[in-house]
Design a protein around this motif. Structure first.
Motif, short mmCIF file in Angstrom:
data_model
loop_
_atom_site.label_atom_id
_atom_site.label_comp_id
_atom_site.label_asym_id
_atom_site.label_seq_id
_atom_site.Cartn_x
_atom_site.Cartn_y
_atom_site.Cartn_z
N TYR A 33 0.89 -1.16 -0.07
CA TYR A 33 0.16 0.04 -0.20
C TYR A 33 0.88 1.28 -0.03
N THR A 34 0.26 2.31 -0.46
CA THR A 34 0.88 3.81 -0.38
C THR A 34 0.61 4.52 0.75
N SER A 35 1.47 5.62 0.93
CA SER A 35 1.17 6.25 2.10
C SER A 35 -0.21 7.01 2.30
N SER A 36 -0.98 7.01 1.23
CA SER A 36 -2.33 7.33 1.38
C SER A 36 -3.39 6.46 2.01
N ALA A 37 -2.98 5.13 2.05
CA ALA A 37 -3.72 4.11 2.85
C ALA A 37 -3.90 4.33 4.26
N TYR A 46 -9.02 -7.11 2.99
CA TYR A 46 -8.14 -6.66 1.88
C TYR A 46 -8.83 -5.82 0.87
N ALA A 47 -8.55 -4.72 0.81
CA ALA A 47 -9.14 -3.87 -0.53
C ALA A 47 -7.88 -3.38 -1.20
N SER A 48 -8.51 -3.03 -2.43
CA SER A 48 -7.45 -2.17 -3.28
C SER A 48 -7.28 -0.68 -3.37
N THR A 53 0.89 0.63 -6.97
CA THR A 53 0.78 0.51 -8.48
C THR A 53 2.10 0.80 -9.14
N ASN A 54 2.28 0.05 -10.12
CA ASN A 54 3.66 -0.12 -10.90
C ASN A 54 3.66 1.63 -11.53
N THR A 55 5.05 2.20 -11.33
CA THR A 55 5.33 3.33 -12.08
C THR A 55 5.83 2.99 -13.40
N PHE A 95 8.07 0.61 -8.51
CA PHE A 95 6.60 1.10 -7.33
C PHE A 95 7.44 1.59 -6.12
N THR A 96 6.52 2.29 -5.42
CA THR A 96 6.95 2.81 -4.02
C THR A 96 5.60 2.19 -3.01
#
Length: 148
Positions: A33-37, A46-48, A53-55, A95-96
């Motif tokens: 997950y990103t820092s926005s999660a 689990y949720a998407s 996501t890939n850069t 990705f990050t």
């Protein structure tokens, strides 16, 4: 929004109901997950939303990867029991990720149930390299899933 390291409350509840089998009956995944999660003890499944996501490239796919070879250590006469998995790798990754969720995904019981949230403490980025989740050595005192 924040990712807070925690054993998920739903996992504790489902564990006491007998709905988790780390020793051969269930399949567990790890999603990034990103820092926005917003993830923590109250995460239920689990949720998407805000999943990594890939850069560039296609190394990461929604839902993450299987946590291979789960093994349970402990038992009669042992004060602490824990679960260990093989390390998980994404090769040629771009990705990050800021954290992860381990969750159950199979057809024999509750699916997508959250188990544990991992907070990385910041963003980690791979640029056409290998992104690895390295699980601590079993019995070392810092296991991800530990009862004792």
């Amino acid at each position: 929004m924040a990712i807070t390291q925690a054993v998920c409350n739903v996992f504790k509840d489902e564990l006491l109901k007998g709905n988790h089998d780390f020793d051969g009956g269930a399949t567990y995944y790890i999603a990034l997950y990103t820092s926005s999660a917003t993830l923590g003890a109250t995460t239920t499944a689990y949720a998407s939303t805000n999943e990594t996501t890939n850069t560039a490239g296609t190394a990461y796919t929604a839902g993450g990867k299987v946590c291979g070879n789960p093994s349970v250590t402990g038992g009669s006469g042992v004060a602490t029991a824990y679960v260990d998995f093989d390390n998980v790798e994404w090769t040629s990754a771009s990705f990050t990720a800021n954290g992860a969720l381990i969750y159950r995904q199979d057809g024999s019981g509750p699916t997508n149930d959250a188990v544990v949230v991992l907070a990385f403490g910041g963003d980690f980025t791979a640029s056409n390299g290998t992104f690895t989740i390295q699980f601590p050595t079993a019995g070392g005192g810092s296991e991800i899933i530990r009862l004792g």
